[in-house]
Design an enzyme around this catalytic site. Structure first.
Site, PDB file in Angstrom:
ATOM      1  N   ILE A 221       0.887  -1.165   0.000  1.00  0.00           N
ATOM      2  CA  ILE A 221       0.000   0.000   0.000  1.00  0.00           C
ATOM      3  C   ILE A 221       0.923   1.212   0.000  1.00  0.00           C
ATOM      4  O   ILE A 221       1.912   1.246   0.733  1.00  0.00           O
ATOM      5  CB  ILE A 221      -0.938  -0.004   1.234  1.00  0.00           C
ATOM      6  N   SER A 222       0.639   2.188  -0.869  1.00  0.00           N
ATOM      7  CA  SER A 222       1.524   3.354  -0.973  1.00  0.00           C
ATOM      8  C   SER A 222       1.479   4.180   0.310  1.00  0.00           C
ATOM      9  O   SER A 222       0.496   4.160   1.043  1.00  0.00           O
ATOM     10  CB  SER A 222       1.090   4.238  -2.149  1.00  0.00           C
ATOM     11  N   LYS A 223       2.568   4.908   0.547  1.00  0.00           N
ATOM     12  CA  LYS A 223       2.627   5.831   1.697  1.00  0.00           C
ATOM     13  C   LYS A 223       1.508   6.861   1.581  1.00  0.00           C
ATOM     14  O   LYS A 223       1.272   7.376   0.475  1.00  0.00           O
ATOM     15  CB  LYS A 223       3.905   6.678   1.610  1.00  0.00           C
TER      16      LYS A 223
END
Ligand code: SAH
Length: 264
Positions: A107-109
């Site tokens: 999951i992206s930052k």
């Protein structure tokens, strides 16, 4: 008017409701025996009941990092990121870090999600129309997008994650979010033209299909390999499709999972 796929649509079989059929988030219904009121995930203690306070503190940090668009900040403040990560990682859900979501993906930052959405909305007022997201992953960014756009089409090539996203998103009952299983390099012509396209995985170049499916006046934000230098180096690319042609702007270095071909 063009028919749109039901939720969740799949590219591997004919998509779309029969004419006249009401388009609803069918999978938003509780499963048999499941209460419509969703409990905090196991392990959510510590984020638990005060998750909104933790989220607000994340939003303040995003603001400090330069995210100014109130629409982006409000959407980031509204979506419960801790519901999209494994229970063992819940207490890191509001840190500015990417986290594993299974099958080698992340999951992206929050900082990167907010930055890309800020770029997508920059200079536009109100809601963006139809948006295509490549790389649904756990569904977090799709949920944020659904608060900013009229319709969101999100494609994932890994069935395990496509299914996971559907499970993660069920409680939100987002009737304007359409999950698609397929190779996002081909885009999704049935939903085109898109006012915005956003990719959560980076390839060598932007596939032609994305540029074709972008509306005139639309904007694309994607990580792309910057080529010449060391393997794995990527930059954020913004493409504006103007009446007179494409305008490309390369921005800061980023680190996304690779855009892969085929299904898995
Ligand atoms: N937006 C996601 C980020 C997931 S990481 C989230 O909020 O969780 C990027 C995702 O892109 C991975 O799940 C990966 O499987 C997917 N991906 C990579 N190449 C793809 C392709 N060609 N088509 C669709 N999805 C792709």
């Amino acid at each position: 008017m063009k028919e749109r796929p039901s939720f969740p649509a799949r590219l591997d079989r004919p998509a779309g409701p029969a004419k006249g059929q009401k388009r609803t988030a069918a999978s938003g219904q509780p499963l048999p025996g499941q209460n419509a009121v969703v409990a905090m995930p196991p392990g959510a203690r510590g984020v638990g009941l005060d998750s909104s306070a933790v989220r607000m503190s994340m939003v303040r940090k995003l603001e400090a990092q330069g995210i100014r668009d109130p629409r982006v900040l409000s959407a980031m403040g509204a979506v419960e990121r801790h519901r999209f990560v494994d229970s063992a990682l819940v207490n890191q859900a509001y840190e500015d870090t990417s986290l594993p979501i299974g099958l080698g993906q992340t999951i992206s930052k929050p900082g990167v999600v907010a930055r890309m959405l800020d770029l997508l909305l920059d200079g536009r007022t109100g809601h963006i129309g139809r948006v295509l997201e490549i790389g649904t992953g756990c569904g977090y960014q799709a949920a944020v997008l659904s608060r900013l756009a009229d319709e969101v089409y999100s494609i994932e090539r890994l069935r395990g994650l496509h299914d996971k996203a559907r499970d993660n998103l069920r409680h939100l009952r987002l009737a304007n979010l359409h999950l698609l299983f397929g190779d996002g390099r081909d885009g999704y012509a049935a939903g085109a033209p898109y006012g915005a396209i956003i990719a959560a995985a980076g390839g060598e170049a932007v596939p032609q299909a994305w540029l074709d499916q972008l509306a005139i006046g639309g904007r694309l934000v994607a990580p792309v390999s910057t080529g010449a230098s060391l393997a794995g180096t990527q930059a954020l690319l913004v493409v504006d499709k103007l009446p007179q042609g494409l305008r490309q702007t390369f921005l800061e270095a980023v680190n996304f999972v690779p855009l892969k071909s085929g299904l898995g």
